[in-house]
Design an enzyme around this catalytic site. Sequence first.
Site, PDB file in Angstrom:
ATOM      1  N   ASP A 206       0.835  -1.191   0.000  1.00  0.00           N
ATOM      2  CA  ASP A 206       0.000   0.000   0.000  1.00  0.00           C
ATOM      3  C   ASP A 206       0.883   1.259   0.000  1.00  0.00           C
ATOM      4  OD1 ASP A 206      -2.784   1.027   0.337  1.00  0.00           O
ATOM      5  OD2 ASP A 206      -1.958   1.897   2.168  1.00  0.00           O
ATOM      6  N   GLU A 261      10.165 -23.452  -7.513  1.00  0.00           N
ATOM      7  CA  GLU A 261       8.798 -23.781  -7.969  1.00  0.00           C
ATOM      8  C   GLU A 261       7.822 -22.684  -7.584  1.00  0.00           C
ATOM      9  OE1 GLU A 261      10.261 -26.117  -5.528  1.00  0.00           O
ATOM     10  OE2 GLU A 261      11.435 -26.529  -7.335  1.00  0.00           O
TER      11      GLU A 261
HETATM   12  C1  NOJ Z   1      -4.430   2.983  -0.991  1.00  0.00           C
HETATM   13  C2  NOJ Z   1      -5.562   2.049  -0.747  1.00  0.00           C
HETATM   14  O1  NOJ Z   1      -5.839   1.354  -1.924  1.00  0.00           O
HETATM   15  C3  NOJ Z   1      -6.702   2.911  -0.280  1.00  0.00           C
HETATM   16  O2  NOJ Z   1      -7.906   2.205  -0.223  1.00  0.00           O
HETATM   17  C4  NOJ Z   1      -6.335   3.495   1.052  1.00  0.00           C
HETATM   18  O3  NOJ Z   1      -7.348   4.402   1.454  1.00  0.00           O
HETATM   19  C5  NOJ Z   1      -5.019   4.267   0.975  1.00  0.00           C
HETATM   20  N1  NOJ Z   1      -4.018   3.550   0.244  1.00  0.00           N
HETATM   21  C6  NOJ Z   1      -4.479   4.545   2.353  1.00  0.00           C
HETATM   22  O4  NOJ Z   1      -4.032   3.362   2.943  1.00  0.00           O
END
Ligand code: NOJ
Length: 533
Positions: A206, A261
Site C-alpha cells: 500500500d 517452484e
Molecule cells: C491505498 C488504498 O488502496 C486505499 O484504499 C487506502 O485508502 C489508501 N491507500 C491509504 O491506505
Amino acid sequence: MNTWWQHAVIYQIYVRSFADSDGTGVGDLAGIASRLPYLAQLGVDAVWITPFYRSPMADGGYDVADYREVDPVFGTLADVDRVVADAHALGIRVIVDVVPNHTSAAHRWFVAALAAGEGSTERDRYVFRPGQGPDGSLPPNDWRSVFGGPAWSRTTRPDGSPGEWYLHLFDSSQPDLNWEHPEVRAEFADVLRFWLDRGVDGFRIDVAHGLVKAEGLPDEGTDGPATLLEPMASKPYWDQEGVHEIYRQWRQVLDAYSTAESPRIFVAEAWVSDPERLSRYLRADELHQAFNFGYLKAAWDAEQLRAAIDAALATCLPVGAQPSWVLSNHDMVRHPSRYAPDDPELGERRARAALLLTLALPGGAYLYQGEELGLREVTDLPDKVLQDPIWERSGRTERGRDGCRVPLPWAGDTPPFGFGPDGMGQPWLPMPPAWAGHTVERQLADPASMLRFYQRALRIRRELGLAEPLRWLPAPASVLAFERGDGFVCTVNLGAGEVELAAPGDLVAASAHVSRHDDRIWLPTDAAAWWRR
Ligand code: NOJ
C-alpha cells in the site's frame, strides 16, 4: 525459474464486500473460502485480498491496529490458514496487503507515543513536529491529506493544552510512520515473515511510493489537496529515493522464502507516472510488479490507451519486468461507468472490449471483484450510508469510493442477493435492486452473460499461452491492432463506426459480432477481437 506472476491473472478481493459467511453484513475470510471454487471456475491464477487485520475500520481496514491479528469481523488466523490451504489446493495463489506507510491511531505504538508525550522516544516512530507560529498553532508545513484537509493534526497535552502535531497523509486516524527509525524497519521485516510463514505467495504494498519523506519536510508550495491520482513529480512525500533501500531489504526477506517452484512476489501500489521513475521499483533486487495506473486512467480512446500501453512497456522492459494491467480497483470508479457514465449498455460493450484488450497485452492482469459481473459504480448511495473518510474530510463535497465497494450479488431476486446467509440483515452498503439481473446465479445460467464471457476469455488466454512481445500493426487511427509473435493478433475498434479491415487470421474470440467476407472483416464500434494466424 518459475515466473508465474509475469503472466498471471490476479483477482482482487475487497474482503468486506465479497461474501459474508456469518450474517454480520460484512464479508469475511470464511466467505472467501466458500467462494474459492467460483474463482477457480472463473479461471484466475491468484487472489489479492485487501487488509483483514485488526482495525477500527476508519479506512476500510487500511488503518491497521495490529499487523499480525485478524479483525474479528473478518475471522481468525485459522480462517486465513484455511483460505491459503484451500486456494492452493485449487491452484490459486494468495497475495495479501501490507500497509507500511501508516498505522491506525489505535496501534499500540501510536497509543504509546501519545501517552509518552513530547520529546519521547516513543514519538520517534511517527512524524511528530512542533507547530509553526508563536503559539505553534500553525501546522509544521503546508502538506495536505490525500483525503482532504491538512496532513497534520494537533495533539492535546494531558493538561488539555494544545501540543505537537503529527503527520497523516491520509485520515487523521492513520498516522504516518517514520521509516528512518530502525524499529519500524525491523518490525515490518518481521510482519512480512509472519505472513510468509503462513504460506502467502506475496504482498501488495500500500502507498509504496510514500514511506520516505524529503529531508526537513519542506513545504510543497502548492495549495491544492494532495492527491494520489495526479502525476507525482517532485512531491516531498512521494517517490523519494530512500524507498528503494527499504524494498531491497524486503526483497531479501521475501527471497529467503521463495523456491524455484514457488517464488513469492511484491506488487507495488506506486502512483509514479514517469516511466523511468516507476521502473526503479521494478529493478531485479526490488519489487516484481507495479500496477499500471496510466492504463486505468486512460479514457476509452485509441491514442490514450496506446500511449499508456507504450509507457507501461517502457517502464518494464528495460529492467526485465513484465507489466501488470488494471482497469478497476476499490479506489476508482468502476470502468464500465468510467467509459460510459450515462449508458450502461455502451459501458458493458466497452468493458467487454477492454477485457480482451487487457488480456491480450504482454504481462499480467488484475481483475477487481464484480467486474466479471459487469457491475457499474453505484452512484446513488444515500449520504447517511457513506463510510469512506473522504466524504467527511472533504467537507462532504466528495462522495468518495463507496460506490465501487458495494457487496457482490451472488443469487436470488432481491438484496442482499445471497451476499450472506439466508435471513441476514442488510449488508454494510445497500445493494441496488437492479442487480437482480447481475447475480452470479443468473449469469451462470446465461451463455451470453458477462460472467460467461470472462470465463471464456480467461480460458482462451490460458490456452493461447501468449509469451511473445507486442508489436503494433498498421491500423486506422481509432483502431488498436497488435500482434504477439507471428501467431496472434488483437484488434480493438474505439472509433465511432464499424471498420473494415483485412482479416488478420481466424477469429478465436470477440466481444461483439464480427462479420467476415473472404479476407475482409467488419469490426463493430467498441469491439475487440482475437485472431490466430
Ligand atoms: C491505498 C488504498 O488502496 C486505499 O484504499 C487506502 O485508502 C489508501 N491507500 C491509504 O491506505
